[in-house]
Write a protein that holds these residues in place. Structure first.
Motif, PDB file in Angstrom:
ATOM      1  N   ALA A  98       0.802  -1.220   0.000  1.00 58.66           N
ATOM      2  CA  ALA A  98       0.000   0.000   0.000  1.00 58.66           C
ATOM      3  C   ALA A  98       0.842   1.280   0.000  1.00 58.66           C
ATOM      4  O   ALA A  98       0.292   2.371  -0.071  1.00 58.66           O
ATOM      5  N   THR A  99       2.147   1.146   0.072  1.00 56.53           N
ATOM      6  CA  THR A  99       3.017   2.324   0.153  1.00 56.53           C
ATOM      7  C   THR A  99       3.192   2.957  -1.220  1.00 56.53           C
ATOM      8  O   THR A  99       3.491   2.253  -2.193  1.00 56.53           O
ATOM      9  N   PRO A 100       3.035   4.265  -1.346  1.00 53.32           N
ATOM     10  CA  PRO A 100       3.320   4.911  -2.630  1.00 53.32           C
ATOM     11  C   PRO A 100       4.793   4.738  -3.004  1.00 53.32           C
ATOM     12  O   PRO A 100       5.681   4.979  -2.177  1.00 53.32           O
ATOM     13  N   LEU A 101       5.034   4.312  -4.224  1.00 58.06           N
ATOM     14  CA  LEU A 101       6.390   4.173  -4.748  1.00 58.06           C
ATOM     15  C   LEU A 101       6.572   5.175  -5.883  1.00 58.06           C
ATOM     16  O   LEU A 101       5.684   5.329  -6.724  1.00 58.06           O
ATOM     17  N   ALA A 102       7.708   5.834  -5.902  1.00 59.24           N
ATOM     18  CA  ALA A 102       8.003   6.832  -6.931  1.00 59.24           C
ATOM     19  C   ALA A 102       9.285   6.441  -7.646  1.00 59.24           C
ATOM     20  O   ALA A 102      10.374   6.569  -7.081  1.00 59.24           O
ATOM     21  N   LEU A 103       9.148   5.915  -8.855  1.00 63.02           N
ATOM     22  CA  LEU A 103      10.311   5.537  -9.654  1.00 63.02           C
ATOM     23  C   LEU A 103      10.921   6.805 -10.253  1.00 63.02           C
ATOM     24  O   LEU A 103      10.284   7.500 -11.041  1.00 63.02           O
ATOM     25  N   ILE A 104      12.151   7.099  -9.876  1.00 59.65           N
ATOM     26  CA  ILE A 104      12.839   8.312 -10.322  1.00 59.65           C
ATOM     27  C   ILE A 104      13.662   7.993 -11.558  1.00 59.65           C
ATOM     28  O   ILE A 104      14.525   7.111 -11.525  1.00 59.65           O
ATOM     29  N   VAL A 105      13.394   8.703 -12.645  1.00 62.28           N
ATOM     30  CA  VAL A 105      14.154   8.495 -13.879  1.00 62.28           C
ATOM     31  C   VAL A 105      14.600   9.850 -14.407  1.00 62.28           C
ATOM     32  O   VAL A 105      13.935  10.864 -14.217  1.00 62.28           O
ATOM     33  N   GLY A 106      15.740   9.851 -15.068  1.00 62.44           N
ATOM     34  CA  GLY A 106      16.214  11.065 -15.707  1.00 62.44           C
ATOM     35  C   GLY A 106      15.497  11.307 -17.020  1.00 62.44           C
ATOM     36  O   GLY A 106      14.787  10.435 -17.544  1.00 62.44           O
ATOM     37  N   MET A 107      15.712  12.509 -17.555  1.00 63.39           N
ATOM     38  CA  MET A 107      15.032  12.886 -18.784  1.00 63.39           C
ATOM     39  C   MET A 107      15.385  11.949 -19.940  1.00 63.39           C
ATOM     40  O   MET A 107      14.503  11.513 -20.678  1.00 63.39           O
ATOM     41  N   ASP A 108      16.661  11.622 -20.098  1.00 62.40           N
ATOM     42  CA  ASP A 108      17.070  10.759 -21.206  1.00 62.40           C
ATOM     43  C   ASP A 108      16.417   9.382 -21.108  1.00 62.40           C
ATOM     44  O   ASP A 108      15.964   8.823 -22.108  1.00 62.40           O
ATOM     45  N   ALA A 109      16.394   8.841 -19.898  1.00 61.61           N
ATOM     46  CA  ALA A 109      15.772   7.531 -19.707  1.00 61.61           C
ATOM     47  C   ALA A 109      14.279   7.596 -20.008  1.00 61.61           C
ATOM     48  O   ALA A 109      13.720   6.697 -20.642  1.00 61.61           O
ATOM     49  N   PHE A 110      13.642   8.665 -19.578  1.00 62.27           N
ATOM     50  CA  PHE A 110      12.201   8.801 -19.815  1.00 62.27           C
ATOM     51  C   PHE A 110      11.891   8.877 -21.305  1.00 62.27           C
ATOM     52  O   PHE A 110      10.912   8.288 -21.768  1.00 62.27           O
ATOM     53  N   LEU A 111      12.709   9.573 -22.068  1.00 55.98           N
ATOM     54  CA  LEU A 111      12.459   9.698 -23.496  1.00 55.98           C
ATOM     55  C   LEU A 111      12.561   8.353 -24.216  1.00 55.98           C
ATOM     56  O   LEU A 111      12.016   8.182 -25.305  1.00 55.98           O
ATOM     57  N   VAL A 129       8.446   9.635 -11.598  1.00 60.34           N
ATOM     58  CA  VAL A 129       8.946  10.992 -11.373  1.00 60.34           C
ATOM     59  C   VAL A 129      10.088  11.241 -12.351  1.00 60.34           C
ATOM     60  O   VAL A 129      11.118  10.555 -12.298  1.00 60.34           O
ATOM     61  N   VAL A 130       9.884  12.191 -13.240  1.00 62.44           N
ATOM     62  CA  VAL A 130      10.882  12.505 -14.258  1.00 62.44           C
ATOM     63  C   VAL A 130      11.710  13.684 -13.761  1.00 62.44           C
ATOM     64  O   VAL A 130      11.216  14.812 -13.652  1.00 62.44           O
ATOM     65  N   ALA A 131      12.966  13.420 -13.439  1.00 55.99           N
ATOM     66  CA  ALA A 131      13.883  14.457 -12.973  1.00 55.99           C
ATOM     67  C   ALA A 131      14.509  15.111 -14.201  1.00 55.99           C
ATOM     68  O   ALA A 131      15.280  14.483 -14.923  1.00 55.99           O
ATOM     69  N   HIS A 132      14.158  16.367 -14.444  1.00 54.10           N
ATOM     70  CA  HIS A 132      14.566  16.985 -15.701  1.00 54.10           C
ATOM     71  C   HIS A 132      15.265  18.322 -15.471  1.00 54.10           C
ATOM     72  O   HIS A 132      15.219  18.897 -14.383  1.00 54.10           O
ATOM     73  N   ARG A 133      15.879  18.785 -16.515  1.00 58.26           N
ATOM     74  CA  ARG A 133      16.570  20.074 -16.493  1.00 58.26           C
ATOM     75  C   ARG A 133      15.543  21.206 -16.419  1.00 58.26           C
ATOM     76  O   ARG A 133      14.522  21.171 -17.104  1.00 58.26           O
TER      77      ARG A 133
END
Length: 218
Positions: A98-111, A129-133
Motif C-alpha cells: 500500500a506504500t506509494p512508490l516513486a520511480l525516479i528516472v532522468g530525462m534521457d531515460a524517460f524519453l 517521477v521525471v527528474a529533468h533540467r
C-alpha cells in the motif's frame, strides 16, 4: 498510508554527485520518506559494469552514508535475473503493498521509456517521477506525450495519496557529470576529486577498479 518512497536505480559505476544531488532535490520536493538506491546487477540494455558488484555496493553505501533519507537496496545485485525496473517494482510492491512508490528516472531515460521491458505496467506499480533540467518541455506529439497528458499530476501531494499511477515532472539540479567520463579520467591517471564524495574517490583509488587494464578487459 505511509509516505512515498523513491526508487532510484542505475549501474552506479561509479556513483557521483550527478546522481546524488538530483535524488536529494526529488526527496525534498516530494517529501519522500526515503530514496532507495538500487544498483543494477545484470543491466539488460548495456554491457557488464566495469566495477565488481560488491565494490559498487560499497561505493553507494559510502556515498549515501551521511543522508538519512538515502537507503541502499541490494536486491538486484543478489538476483540472477536481468535487472528490469518492472520486476524490481513488482518485488518492492510485494513487500509494500500500500506504500506509494516513486520511480525516479532522468530525462534521457524517460524519453526512451517505450523501449523498456513491459513499460506499460510501470504505472500500475509506481508513480513515475521525471527528474529533468529546468526549462525542459516534452514534445507536443507522440506516445509519451499522450501518456503524460493522461497521467500527469501537478500536485506532489497526489503522489502521497495513492500507491501508483501518476507522472510528475520535477526540475532538479543538473550536474554535467557522467560515470563514463569519470572512468576515462581514472584510466588516464587524471584527478576525479569534487566529482563524487571523497569516500567514493578513495575506494576507486584503492581498488584500481577503473585503471586502464581493468577497462580493457570489458
Amino acid at each position: 498510508m505511509a509516505r512515498a518512497i523513491g526508487v532510484f536505480g542505475g549501474t552506479f559505476d561509479p556513483i557521483h554527485y550527478g546522481h546524488l544531488r538530483p535524488a536529494l532535490d526529488v526527496a525534498e520536493a516530494l517529501d519522500l520518506a526515503e530514496v532507495r538506491f538500487i544498483p543494477s546487477g545484470h543491466p539488460p540494455h548495456r554491457g557488464r559494469p566495469v566495477a565488481p558488484s560488491a565494490l559498487r555496493l560499497e561505493m553507494v553505501k559510502a556515498a549515501i552514508a551521511d543522508e538519512p533519507r538515502f537507503v541502499l537496496d541490494e536486491r538486484e545485485i543478489h538476483s540472477d535475473a536481468p535487472s528490469y525496473s518492472v520486476t524490481t517494482l513488482e518485488s518492492l510492491r510485494r513487500e509494500l503493498p500500500a506504500t506509494p512508490l516513486a520511480l525516479i528516472v532522468g530525462m534521457d531515460a524517460f524519453l526512451g521509456l517505450t523501449g523498456w521491458h513491459r513499460w506499460r505496467e510501470l504505472l500500475d506499480l509506481a508513480h513515475l517521477v521525471v527528474a529533468h533540467r529546468p526549462g525542459w518541455h516534452l514534445q507536443a506529439e507522440g506516445e509519451l506525450s499522450t501518456l503524460v497528458a493522461s497521467r500527469q499530476t501537478h500536485d506532489p501531494r497526489s503522489l502521497q495519496a495513492s500507491p501508483a499511477g501518476h507522472i510528475y515532472l520535477q526540475a532538479v539540479t543538473q550536474l554535467e557529470i557522467s560515470s563514463t567520463a569519470i572512468r576515462a579520467l581514472v584510466a588516464g591517471s587524471r584527478e576525479v576529486r569534487y566529482l563524487m564524495p571523497d569516500e567514493v574517490r578513495k575506494l576507486i583509488i584503492e581498488s584500481r577498479c577503473y585503471g586502464r587494464e581493468a577497462q580493457e578487459v570489458q
